[in-house]
Scaffold this motif. Structure first.
Motif, PDB file in Angstrom:
ATOM      1  N   SER A 206       0.836  -1.199   0.000  1.00 44.17           N
ATOM      2  CA  SER A 206       0.000   0.000   0.000  1.00 44.17           C
ATOM      3  C   SER A 206       0.875   1.254   0.000  1.00 44.17           C
ATOM      4  O   SER A 206       1.788   1.384   0.829  1.00 44.17           O
ATOM      5  CB  SER A 206      -0.925   0.014   1.217  1.00 44.17           C
ATOM      6  N   MET A 207       0.594   2.171  -0.909  1.00 45.98           N
ATOM      7  CA  MET A 207       1.384   3.385  -1.038  1.00 45.98           C
ATOM      8  C   MET A 207       0.490   4.611  -0.926  1.00 45.98           C
ATOM      9  O   MET A 207      -0.701   4.569  -1.239  1.00 45.98           O
ATOM     10  CB  MET A 207       2.091   3.421  -2.395  1.00 45.98           C
ATOM     11  N   ILE A 208       1.061   5.708  -0.483  1.00 43.51           N
ATOM     12  CA  ILE A 208       0.396   7.011  -0.482  1.00 43.51           C
ATOM     13  C   ILE A 208       1.161   7.903  -1.440  1.00 43.51           C
ATOM     14  O   ILE A 208       2.391   7.989  -1.387  1.00 43.51           O
ATOM     15  CB  ILE A 208       0.377   7.637   0.926  1.00 43.51           C
ATOM     16  N   ASP A 209       0.431   8.561  -2.332  1.00 46.55           N
ATOM     17  CA  ASP A 209       1.063   9.442  -3.298  1.00 46.55           C
ATOM     18  C   ASP A 209       1.756  10.612  -2.589  1.00 46.55           C
ATOM     19  O   ASP A 209       1.527  10.864  -1.406  1.00 46.55           O
ATOM     20  CB  ASP A 209       0.026   9.979  -4.288  1.00 46.55           C
ATOM     21  N   VAL A 210       2.542  11.344  -3.344  1.00 43.35           N
ATOM     22  CA  VAL A 210       3.335  12.440  -2.782  1.00 43.35           C
ATOM     23  C   VAL A 210       2.432  13.513  -2.177  1.00 43.35           C
ATOM     24  O   VAL A 210       1.462  13.959  -2.800  1.00 43.35           O
ATOM     25  CB  VAL A 210       4.230  13.066  -3.870  1.00 43.35           C
ATOM     26  N   CYS A 211       2.762  13.891  -0.936  1.00 44.64           N
ATOM     27  CA  CYS A 211       2.114  15.015  -0.260  1.00 44.64           C
ATOM     28  C   CYS A 211       3.146  16.131  -0.114  1.00 44.64           C
ATOM     29  O   CYS A 211       4.338  15.869   0.088  1.00 44.64           O
ATOM     30  CB  CYS A 211       1.602  14.592   1.110  1.00 44.64           C
ATOM     31  N   PRO A 212       2.715  17.392  -0.198  1.00 45.28           N
ATOM     32  CA  PRO A 212       3.687  18.504  -0.180  1.00 45.28           C
ATOM     33  C   PRO A 212       4.522  18.593   1.098  1.00 45.28           C
ATOM     34  O   PRO A 212       5.694  18.952   1.052  1.00 45.28           O
ATOM     35  CB  PRO A 212       2.793  19.746  -0.336  1.00 45.28           C
ATOM     36  N   THR A 213       3.927  18.294   2.246  1.00 44.01           N
ATOM     37  CA  THR A 213       4.643  18.414   3.516  1.00 44.01           C
ATOM     38  C   THR A 213       4.446  17.151   4.343  1.00 44.01           C
ATOM     39  O   THR A 213       3.502  16.374   4.114  1.00 44.01           O
ATOM     40  CB  THR A 213       4.141  19.613   4.341  1.00 44.01           C
ATOM     41  N   ARG A 214       5.318  16.969   5.323  1.00 45.95           N
ATOM     42  CA  ARG A 214       5.159  15.824   6.221  1.00 45.95           C
ATOM     43  C   ARG A 214       3.857  15.930   7.007  1.00 45.95           C
ATOM     44  O   ARG A 214       3.187  14.920   7.263  1.00 45.95           O
ATOM     45  CB  ARG A 214       6.349  15.730   7.184  1.00 45.95           C
ATOM     46  N   GLU A 215       3.501  17.154   7.402  1.00 44.37           N
ATOM     47  CA  GLU A 215       2.290  17.334   8.189  1.00 44.37           C
ATOM     48  C   GLU A 215       1.060  16.874   7.412  1.00 44.37           C
ATOM     49  O   GLU A 215       0.163  16.215   7.957  1.00 44.37           O
ATOM     50  CB  GLU A 215       2.152  18.810   8.605  1.00 44.37           C
ATOM     51  N   GLU A 216       1.021  17.206   6.091  1.00 47.16           N
ATOM     52  CA  GLU A 216      -0.113  16.779   5.276  1.00 47.16           C
ATOM     53  C   GLU A 216      -0.097  15.264   5.069  1.00 47.16           C
ATOM     54  O   GLU A 216      -1.154  14.620   5.041  1.00 47.16           O
ATOM     55  CB  GLU A 216      -0.082  17.500   3.924  1.00 47.16           C
ATOM     56  N   LEU A 217       1.093  14.695   4.947  1.00 42.79           N
ATOM     57  CA  LEU A 217       1.195  13.247   4.806  1.00 42.79           C
ATOM     58  C   LEU A 217       0.677  12.556   6.060  1.00 42.79           C
ATOM     59  O   LEU A 217      -0.110  11.595   5.986  1.00 42.79           O
ATOM     60  CB  LEU A 217       2.656  12.844   4.553  1.00 42.79           C
ATOM     61  N   PHE A 218       1.101  13.051   7.235  1.00 40.56           N
ATOM     62  CA  PHE A 218       0.663  12.440   8.485  1.00 40.56           C
ATOM     63  C   PHE A 218      -0.846  12.615   8.675  1.00 40.56           C
ATOM     64  O   PHE A 218      -1.528  11.724   9.182  1.00 40.56           O
ATOM     65  CB  PHE A 218       1.412  13.049   9.672  1.00 40.56           C
TER      66      PHE A 218
END
Length: 227
Positions: A206-218
């Motif tokens: 399972s992958m998550i596409d690129v998020c601009p910042t770590r905060e948005e990824l988390f």
């Protein structure tokens, strides 16, 4: 007669700061600076031993070397004194608070109470602290030279342009570059070349596409967990 409160009692007997300043000399101020830091560093060394923090253990041993050198060399010339017998009993880390207090106490009597400096008492206290540190180094397979080299490297980075209060406060050696990867709630995340962050759930595809910042990824991971 009104019985004073304990706060009033303490205030009446505490030596006024103005009186301490009046009898202070540059030599006493330097000795006080060095000696007053030793109990705190000893406490941090004890914590490192108790938490098995090997990296911090090396650092705190080096910090103690710095303050011992700064105190012993100009004040007593690093003469060798007999090690107090009480230091030789029990695990060395359990002796740390006592030997550190002995060093501070010898300087305190000189600086605060204006007693004549008991050079032999201070020398014995430092010898006891040296002995305890040597036992700790041997227990962890370290040498004194290694801890000194670590201290030089750390302080050279902190005070690249020499001592200043600003450098002491900034602690450049403690600034950690932003991490490029890590784990968060079962996901392994990575910085992506060119900017942004992506993540993969551990032990899956399972992958998550690129998020601009770590905060948005988390936040994205938090949202998936909540769904």
């Amino acid at each position: 007669m009104t019985t004073p409160t304990y706060s009033e009692f303490v205030a009446s007997l505490a030596k006024p700061g103005a009186d301490i300043l009046a009898s202070l000399t540059p030599e006493k101020a330097h000795a006080w600076h060095m000696a007053s830091c030793i109990p705190g560093e000893a406490g941090e060394l004890y914590d490192a031993i108790m938490t098995a923090d090997f990296e911090n253990l090396i650092e705190e041993l080096g910090d103690l070397e710095f303050y011992i050198e700064g105190l012993a060399r100009p004040i007593i010339g690093y003469n060798r004194y007999e090690i107090p017998n009480k230091v030789r009993f029990g695990p060395p880390e359990h002796r740390l608070p006592g030997v550190a207090a002995d060093v501070f106490d010898a300087v305190k009597k000189w600086v605060l109470y204006n007693e004549e400096l008991d050079v032999e008492a201070l020398g014995r206290a430092i010898a006891g602290l040296d002995w305890v540190m040597d036992r700790i180094r041997r227990d962890y397979g370290l040498t004194r030279e290694q801890t000194i080299e670590h201290n030089i490297a750390k302080l050279s980075k902190r005070y690249a342009d020499g001592y200043s209060d600003q450098a002491a406060q900034a602690r450049a050696d403690k600034i950690v570059p932003e991490a490029l990867s890590g784990e968060y709630k079962g996901w392994h995340w990575n910085a992506v070349s060119g900017g942004g962050y992506t993540a993969r759930r551990l032990y899956t595809t399972s992958m998550i596409d690129v998020c601009p910042t770590r905060e948005e990824l988390f936040a994205h991971i938090d949202g998936m967990d909540a769904a």
